[in-house]
Scaffold this motif. Structure first.
Motif, PDB file in Angstrom:
ATOM      1  N   THR A  92      76.725 -16.593 -21.372  1.00 48.84           N
ATOM      2  CA  THR A  92      75.657 -15.849 -22.038  1.00 48.84           C
ATOM      3  C   THR A  92      74.545 -15.546 -21.048  1.00 48.84           C
ATOM      4  O   THR A  92      74.099 -16.425 -20.318  1.00 48.84           O
ATOM      5  CB  THR A  92      75.081 -16.653 -23.218  1.00 48.84           C
ATOM      6  N   SER A  93      74.130 -14.283 -21.012  1.00 45.02           N
ATOM      7  CA  SER A  93      73.025 -13.887 -20.145  1.00 45.02           C
ATOM      8  C   SER A  93      71.966 -13.200 -20.998  1.00 45.02           C
ATOM      9  O   SER A  93      72.239 -12.742 -22.100  1.00 45.02           O
ATOM     10  CB  SER A  93      73.509 -12.936 -19.042  1.00 45.02           C
ATOM     11  N   THR A  94      70.750 -13.153 -20.482  1.00 51.50           N
ATOM     12  CA  THR A  94      69.642 -12.542 -21.211  1.00 51.50           C
ATOM     13  C   THR A  94      69.216 -11.259 -20.524  1.00 51.50           C
ATOM     14  O   THR A  94      69.020 -11.231 -19.308  1.00 51.50           O
ATOM     15  CB  THR A  94      68.444 -13.501 -21.292  1.00 51.50           C
ATOM     16  N   VAL A  95      69.100 -10.197 -21.311  1.00 50.33           N
ATOM     17  CA  VAL A  95      68.676  -8.904 -20.787  1.00 50.33           C
ATOM     18  C   VAL A  95      67.182  -8.762 -21.001  1.00 50.33           C
ATOM     19  O   VAL A  95      66.683  -8.951 -22.104  1.00 50.33           O
ATOM     20  CB  VAL A  95      69.412  -7.752 -21.496  1.00 50.33           C
ATOM     21  N   SER A  96      66.454  -8.449 -19.955  1.00 51.37           N
ATOM     22  CA  SER A  96      65.019  -8.200 -20.054  1.00 51.37           C
ATOM     23  C   SER A  96      64.769  -6.704 -19.941  1.00 51.37           C
ATOM     24  O   SER A  96      65.415  -6.015 -19.146  1.00 51.37           O
ATOM     25  CB  SER A  96      64.269  -8.947 -18.940  1.00 51.37           C
ATOM     26  N   TYR A  97      63.847  -6.219 -20.726  1.00 46.07           N
ATOM     27  CA  TYR A  97      63.550  -4.793 -20.741  1.00 46.07           C
ATOM     28  C   TYR A  97      62.254  -4.504 -19.988  1.00 46.07           C
ATOM     29  O   TYR A  97      61.361  -5.335 -19.966  1.00 46.07           O
ATOM     30  CB  TYR A  97      63.441  -4.305 -22.197  1.00 46.07           C
ATOM     31  N   PRO A  98      62.178  -3.324 -19.363  1.00 43.42           N
ATOM     32  CA  PRO A  98      63.201  -2.273 -19.320  1.00 43.42           C
ATOM     33  C   PRO A  98      64.323  -2.619 -18.343  1.00 43.42           C
ATOM     34  O   PRO A  98      64.107  -3.350 -17.385  1.00 43.42           O
ATOM     35  CB  PRO A  98      62.425  -1.047 -18.853  1.00 43.42           C
ATOM     36  N   ILE A  99      65.519  -2.066 -18.590  1.00 38.07           N
ATOM     37  CA  ILE A  99      66.646  -2.315 -17.698  1.00 38.07           C
ATOM     38  C   ILE A  99      66.840  -1.108 -16.786  1.00 38.07           C
ATOM     39  O   ILE A  99      66.530   0.024 -17.151  1.00 38.07           O
ATOM     40  CB  ILE A  99      67.946  -2.604 -18.484  1.00 38.07           C
ATOM     41  N   ASN A 100      67.348  -1.379 -15.604  1.00 32.29           N
ATOM     42  CA  ASN A 100      67.579  -0.329 -14.613  1.00 32.29           C
ATOM     43  C   ASN A 100      68.915   0.350 -14.922  1.00 32.29           C
ATOM     44  O   ASN A 100      69.975  -0.267 -14.795  1.00 32.29           O
ATOM     45  CB  ASN A 100      67.603  -0.933 -13.207  1.00 32.29           C
ATOM     46  N   ILE A 101      68.872   1.605 -15.334  1.00 37.76           N
ATOM     47  CA  ILE A 101      70.104   2.302 -15.718  1.00 37.76           C
ATOM     48  C   ILE A 101      70.974   2.648 -14.514  1.00 37.76           C
ATOM     49  O   ILE A 101      72.119   3.074 -14.676  1.00 37.76           O
ATOM     50  CB  ILE A 101      69.794   3.584 -16.524  1.00 37.76           C
ATOM     51  N   ASN A 102      70.456   2.439 -13.305  1.00 34.91           N
ATOM     52  CA  ASN A 102      71.271   2.657 -12.108  1.00 34.91           C
ATOM     53  C   ASN A 102      72.096   1.431 -11.738  1.00 34.91           C
ATOM     54  O   ASN A 102      73.042   1.531 -10.952  1.00 34.91           O
ATOM     55  CB  ASN A 102      70.384   3.048 -10.918  1.00 34.91           C
ATOM     56  N   THR A 103      71.736   0.269 -12.297  1.00 34.00           N
ATOM     57  CA  THR A 103      72.438  -0.967 -11.925  1.00 34.00           C
ATOM     58  C   THR A 103      72.911  -1.774 -13.128  1.00 34.00           C
ATOM     59  O   THR A 103      73.648  -2.750 -12.955  1.00 34.00           O
ATOM     60  CB  THR A 103      71.509  -1.861 -11.076  1.00 34.00           C
ATOM     61  N   ALA A 104      72.522  -1.410 -14.338  1.00 33.22           N
ATOM     62  CA  ALA A 104      72.859  -2.197 -15.530  1.00 33.22           C
ATOM     63  C   ALA A 104      74.365  -2.242 -15.756  1.00 33.22           C
ATOM     64  O   ALA A 104      75.093  -1.292 -15.453  1.00 33.22           O
ATOM     65  CB  ALA A 104      72.167  -1.606 -16.756  1.00 33.22           C
ATOM     66  N   VAL A 153      67.330  -4.303 -31.389  1.00 33.27           N
ATOM     67  CA  VAL A 153      66.262  -3.736 -30.580  1.00 33.27           C
ATOM     68  C   VAL A 153      65.891  -2.377 -31.142  1.00 33.27           C
ATOM     69  O   VAL A 153      66.744  -1.517 -31.306  1.00 33.27           O
ATOM     70  CB  VAL A 153      66.715  -3.585 -29.112  1.00 33.27           C
ATOM     71  N   TYR A 154      64.627  -2.172 -31.448  1.00 34.01           N
ATOM     72  CA  TYR A 154      64.193  -0.877 -31.962  1.00 34.01           C
ATOM     73  C   TYR A 154      63.269  -0.200 -30.949  1.00 34.01           C
ATOM     74  O   TYR A 154      63.714   0.488 -30.064  1.00 34.01           O
ATOM     75  CB  TYR A 154      63.508  -1.050 -33.319  1.00 34.01           C
ATOM     76  N   SER A 155      61.976  -0.396 -31.047  1.00 30.56           N
ATOM     77  CA  SER A 155      61.081   0.321 -30.144  1.00 30.56           C
ATOM     78  C   SER A 155      59.918  -0.549 -29.669  1.00 30.56           C
ATOM     79  O   SER A 155      58.881  -0.040 -29.301  1.00 30.56           O
ATOM     80  CB  SER A 155      60.531   1.570 -30.845  1.00 30.56           C
ATOM     81  N   ASP A 156      60.089  -1.856 -29.687  1.00 33.63           N
ATOM     82  CA  ASP A 156      59.026  -2.754 -29.251  1.00 33.63           C
ATOM     83  C   ASP A 156      59.337  -3.247 -27.847  1.00 33.63           C
ATOM     84  O   ASP A 156      60.209  -4.080 -27.647  1.00 33.63           O
ATOM     85  CB  ASP A 156      58.910  -3.935 -30.224  1.00 33.63           C
ATOM     86  N   ARG A 157      58.629  -2.723 -26.862  1.00 36.97           N
ATOM     87  CA  ARG A 157      58.914  -3.069 -25.474  1.00 36.97           C
ATOM     88  C   ARG A 157      58.535  -4.509 -25.159  1.00 36.97           C
ATOM     89  O   ARG A 157      58.927  -5.059 -24.129  1.00 36.97           O
ATOM     90  CB  ARG A 157      58.141  -2.109 -24.560  1.00 36.97           C
ATOM     91  N   SER A 158      57.785  -5.144 -26.033  1.00 38.41           N
ATOM     92  CA  SER A 158      57.337  -6.507 -25.770  1.00 38.41           C
ATOM     93  C   SER A 158      58.400  -7.546 -26.096  1.00 38.41           C
ATOM     94  O   SER A 158      58.187  -8.735 -25.891  1.00 38.41           O
ATOM     95  CB  SER A 158      56.076  -6.807 -26.595  1.00 38.41           C
ATOM     96  N   ILE A 159      59.548  -7.121 -26.633  1.00 38.78           N
ATOM     97  CA  ILE A 159      60.613  -8.077 -26.926  1.00 38.78           C
ATOM     98  C   ILE A 159      61.018  -8.776 -25.635  1.00 38.78           C
ATOM     99  O   ILE A 159      61.327  -8.125 -24.636  1.00 38.78           O
ATOM    100  CB  ILE A 159      61.825  -7.364 -27.539  1.00 38.78           C
ATOM    101  N   PRO A 160      61.019 -10.100 -25.600  1.00 35.66           N
ATOM    102  CA  PRO A 160      61.255 -10.811 -24.340  1.00 35.66           C
ATOM    103  C   PRO A 160      62.649 -10.633 -23.780  1.00 35.66           C
ATOM    104  O   PRO A 160      62.837 -10.639 -22.575  1.00 35.66           O
ATOM    105  CB  PRO A 160      60.996 -12.274 -24.719  1.00 35.66           C
ATOM    106  N   GLY A 161      63.646 -10.502 -24.607  1.00 29.77           N
ATOM    107  CA  GLY A 161      64.995 -10.381 -24.067  1.00 29.77           C
ATOM    108  C   GLY A 161      66.045 -10.276 -25.146  1.00 29.77           C
ATOM    109  O   GLY A 161      65.766 -10.450 -26.323  1.00 29.77           O
ATOM    110  N   TYR A 162      67.241  -9.984 -24.728  1.00 28.13           N
ATOM    111  CA  TYR A 162      68.364  -9.798 -25.646  1.00 28.13           C
ATOM    112  C   TYR A 162      69.537 -10.564 -25.064  1.00 28.13           C
ATOM    113  O   TYR A 162      69.920 -10.346 -23.917  1.00 28.13           O
ATOM    114  CB  TYR A 162      68.692  -8.304 -25.747  1.00 28.13           C
ATOM    115  N   GLU A 163      70.103 -11.477 -25.834  1.00 24.82           N
ATOM    116  CA  GLU A 163      71.209 -12.280 -25.327  1.00 24.82           C
ATOM    117  C   GLU A 163      72.519 -11.516 -25.426  1.00 24.82           C
ATOM    118  O   GLU A 163      72.850 -10.963 -26.465  1.00 24.82           O
ATOM    119  CB  GLU A 163      71.314 -13.594 -26.103  1.00 24.82           C
TER     120      GLU A 163
END
Length: 219
Positions: free
Chosen positions: A151-163, A125-135
């Protein structure tokens, strides 16, 4: 008669020059004898080599670490430090680091570059917010004690209060150590704005620029 005896006695007495000469010879002899005794006492045993060793140095070495670590860069470390030490200095490895490809016990040298490779097929992951997710792979323990990988998929942006820890480690510039610091910080102080993440030790303006497009506070 008396005159003859006086002349005979005066001829038998050594002259001043003779006395001085004998005193000089005696002094030289005593000096040489003393020097010989000193050399005999102080000389090293035959066959013993004199080894000159360099003075110990405390100057740190500079090592450049790149790749899958939280904070790549140049770090100063003590002499005889190991790869594991510079990884800790760099905030630890990221979630997609292939640590099995690195010799953690290797001794570092001044001017060395250490690269931590990515796992094969890892998503970066670099700086493209359009990336659909990260396994992300997470381990769960069942009641019988056996571990099962899910395996779970992370969608961005992520909530840093709950991640979760694993989700935070997918962020650019965030390794295991920094992810844990984020969790510890939010347990005491919830993040109100994304800029608050810079209050976490180890996250400065440069790191914030990398991850600001991938985080939210859920407001």
């Amino acid at each position: 008669m008396e005159q003859e005896e006086l002349e005979q006695n005066s001829s038998e007495e050594p002259s001043f020059f003779q006395k001085t000469w004998w005193m000089l010879i005696g002094g030289i002899f005593i000096g040489l004898l003393s020097a010989g005794v000193i050399l005999l006492i102080c000389r090293p045993p035959q066959g013993a080599a004199i080894i000159l060793r360099p003075a110990p140095t405390t100057v740190p070495i500079a090592v450049h670490i790149t790749g899958a670590v939280a904070e790549p860069g140049v770090y100063n470390l003590p002499v005889n430090s190991r790869v594991e030490d510079v990884i800790k200095k760099a905030g630890g490895t990221t979630a997609n680091a292939d640590i099995n490809a690195v010799n953690m016990a290797a001794i570092l040298e001044d001017g060395m570059q250490v690269n931590i490779p990515l796992k094969i097929n890892a998503i970066v992951v670099y700086s493209d917010r359009s990336i659909p997710g990260y396994e992300v792979e997470e381990e769960e323990t069942e009641e019988n004690g056996e571990k099962q990988t899910s395996t779970s998929t992370v969608s961005y942006p992520i909530n840093i209060n709950t991640a979760t820890q694993a989700e935070l480690e997918t962020l650019p510039g965030i390794g295991p150590v920094t992810a844990q610091k984020i969790i510890e910080y939010r347990q005491e102080n919830a993040f109100q704005i994304i800029e608050d993440i810079q209050k976490v030790s180890g996250i400065g303006p440069a790191t914030f620029e990398k991850l600001k497009d991938f985080i939210t506070v859920g407001n």
